[in-house]
Write a protein that holds these residues in place. Structure first.
Motif, PDB file in Angstrom:
ATOM      1  N   ALA A  79       0.835  -1.214   0.000  1.00  9.61           N
ATOM      2  CA  ALA A  79       0.000   0.000   0.000  1.00  9.61           C
ATOM      3  C   ALA A  79       0.866   1.258   0.000  1.00  9.61           C
ATOM      4  O   ALA A  79       0.573   2.225  -0.711  1.00  9.61           O
ATOM      5  N   LEU A  80       1.957   1.245   0.779  1.00  7.41           N
ATOM      6  CA  LEU A  80       2.852   2.401   0.823  1.00  7.41           C
ATOM      7  C   LEU A  80       3.555   2.607  -0.505  1.00  7.41           C
ATOM      8  O   LEU A  80       3.707   3.738  -0.981  1.00  7.41           O
ATOM      9  N   PHE A  81       3.991   1.481  -1.120  1.00  5.02           N
ATOM     10  CA  PHE A  81       4.654   1.573  -2.427  1.00  5.02           C
ATOM     11  C   PHE A  81       3.713   2.138  -3.472  1.00  5.02           C
ATOM     12  O   PHE A  81       4.085   3.024  -4.255  1.00  5.02           O
ATOM     13  N   GLU A  82       2.471   1.642  -3.494  1.00  2.00           N
ATOM     14  CA  GLU A  82       1.500   2.107  -4.486  1.00  2.00           C
ATOM     15  C   GLU A  82       1.145   3.568  -4.250  1.00  2.00           C
ATOM     16  O   GLU A  82       0.936   4.322  -5.212  1.00  2.00           O
TER      17      GLU A  82
ATOM     18  N   SER B 208     -16.948  -4.410 -15.588  1.00  2.00           N
ATOM     19  CA  SER B 208     -16.714  -5.813 -15.237  1.00  2.00           C
ATOM     20  C   SER B 208     -15.981  -5.941 -13.909  1.00  2.00           C
ATOM     21  O   SER B 208     -16.393  -6.706 -13.030  1.00  2.00           O
ATOM     22  N   TYR B 209     -14.901  -5.179 -13.732  1.00  2.00           N
ATOM     23  CA  TYR B 209     -14.155  -5.219 -12.470  1.00  2.00           C
ATOM     24  C   TYR B 209     -15.027  -4.746 -11.314  1.00  2.00           C
ATOM     25  O   TYR B 209     -14.987  -5.305 -10.215  1.00  2.00           O
ATOM     26  N   GLY B 210     -15.815  -3.699 -11.557  1.00  2.67           N
ATOM     27  CA  GLY B 210     -16.660  -3.156 -10.506  1.00  2.67           C
ATOM     28  C   GLY B 210     -17.718  -4.143 -10.046  1.00  2.67           C
ATOM     29  O   GLY B 210     -17.986  -4.258  -8.842  1.00  2.67           O
TER      30      GLY B 210
ATOM     31  N   ASP C 129      -7.143  -2.147  -6.254  1.00  2.00           N
ATOM     32  CA  ASP C 129      -6.037  -2.954  -6.803  1.00  2.00           C
ATOM     33  C   ASP C 129      -6.282  -3.304  -8.268  1.00  2.00           C
ATOM     34  O   ASP C 129      -5.373  -3.267  -9.089  1.00  2.00           O
ATOM     35  N   GLN C 130      -7.522  -3.643  -8.600  1.00  2.00           N
ATOM     36  CA  GLN C 130      -7.855  -4.059  -9.960  1.00  2.00           C
ATOM     37  C   GLN C 130      -7.758  -2.925 -10.964  1.00  2.00           C
ATOM     38  O   GLN C 130      -7.557  -3.154 -12.158  1.00  2.00           O
TER      39      GLN C 130
ATOM     40  N   GLY D 107      -5.112  -3.820   4.997  1.00  2.00           N
ATOM     41  CA  GLY D 107      -5.731  -5.037   5.461  1.00  2.00           C
ATOM     42  C   GLY D 107      -5.257  -6.257   4.687  1.00  2.00           C
ATOM     43  O   GLY D 107      -4.573  -6.183   3.686  1.00  2.00           O
ATOM     44  N   SER D 108      -5.624  -7.438   5.202  1.00  2.00           N
ATOM     45  CA  SER D 108      -5.242  -8.710   4.579  1.00  2.00           C
ATOM     46  C   SER D 108      -6.428  -9.272   3.809  1.00  2.00           C
ATOM     47  O   SER D 108      -7.432  -9.653   4.407  1.00  2.00           O
ATOM     48  N   TYR D 109      -6.319  -9.308   2.471  1.00  2.00           N
ATOM     49  CA  TYR D 109      -7.432  -9.794   1.630  1.00  2.00           C
ATOM     50  C   TYR D 109      -6.896 -10.819   0.644  1.00  2.00           C
ATOM     51  O   TYR D 109      -6.277 -10.471  -0.352  1.00  2.00           O
ATOM     52  N   ARG D 110      -7.134 -12.086   0.913  1.00  2.00           N
ATOM     53  CA  ARG D 110      -6.644 -13.155   0.037  1.00  2.00           C
ATOM     54  C   ARG D 110      -7.789 -13.987  -0.461  1.00  2.00           C
ATOM     55  O   ARG D 110      -8.821 -14.065   0.210  1.00  2.00           O
TER      56      ARG D 110
END
Length: 261
Positions: A34-37, A129-131, A234-235, A258-261
């Motif tokens: 997140a920091l890099f982005e 589509s992504y949405g 992200d998408q 957060g952690s989203y996998r």
């Protein structure tokens, strides 16, 4: 009766320890990502629109010295050469367009997304589509945002902190940030003309003007919607021509860490 505890080598305790360690590791990775982005997007958002705007009249770096100066500065600050060259050469394609889409999502999340693409219809379809995957939809939310100008000026030599605040008030704004030897004033679009008049009277040297959209009301997105918001953002990186997203999420850093996998 004495309480019997698990030994450190007990299989259940070892599995729990591994699980907790893995979870903490993933949270650290997500936070670093997140920091890099965030840093990358600051650079992209700062330089791509400037390069594209300057290249409208002349995209040849040997003929347009202002463009060459911007290009060199962008590369020094970390903009990839491929991105810079794409921005400069975009107008050679007659189908190239700049457009903006409104997004309405769960938990009160709203956003405006800036796209610059030679295939805007395909981009709109991809965005739809992504949405849909994250319960987001294209909608008119522009009335929930206001256009503002970030105006960068050189700081006068020897000015104090109190002097900077006074300077901002004289220019008609209380919203500003100091970046090295420059100061960035934020003013509503309708106040831009009066700002320039005041800045000229004060002898300020304006070096850059950037446009962005600011949510009228920022809000805390509820935790139940964090995953959808984070994955959708992200998408966006995979959508052709994606440039900027402006949103109303006050807790965006917490959401993206957060952690989203």
């Amino acid at each position: 009766m004495a309480l019997r505890l698990f030994s450190r080598s007990h299989p259940l305790l070892m599995d729990l320890t591994r699980h907790m360690a893995g979870h903490a590791k993933w949270q650290n990775v997500a936070r670093e990502k997140a920091l890099f982005e965030k840093k990358r997007n600051i650079i992209w958002n700062k330089w791509l629109p400037r390069l594209r705007l300057e290249a409208k009249s002349e995209s040849d770096l040997t003929k347009n010295l202002s463009l060459k100066k911007l290009y060199d500065q962008a590369i020094i600050e970390g903009l990839p050469k491929s991105k810079a060259e794409d921005a400069i050469n975009c107008w050679k394609n007659a189908d190239y367009r700049e457009c903006q889409f409104g997004i309405q999502g769960p938990g009160g999340f709203n956003a405006l997304i800036n796209i610059a693409s030679a295939s805007p219809k395909k981009t709109e379809n991809d965005l739809t589509s992504y949405g849909r995957r994250q319960n987001m939809k294209i909608a008119n939310v522009s009335f929930q945002f206001q256009e503002v100008k970030d105006i960068t000026c050189d700081l006068p030599d020897g000015i104090s902190e109190d002097g900077i605040e006074e300077l901002a008030l004289q220019c008609g704004t209380e919203e500003f940030s100091v970046e090295g030897s420059t100061i960035v004033f934020t003013v509503p679009r309708e106040d831009e003309k009066s700002f320039f008049e005041e800045a000229k009277a004060l002898g300020l040297s304006v070096t850059c003007v950037d446009t962005r959209w600011q949510a009228v009301d920022m809000m805390e997105i509820p935790e139940a919607s964090w995953k959808s918001v984070a994955l959708f953002i992200d998408q966006l990186e995979h959508i052709d021509g994606f440039e900027k997203i402006f949103h109303n999420a006050e807790n965006i850093e917490e959401i993206q860490a957060g952690s989203y996998r």
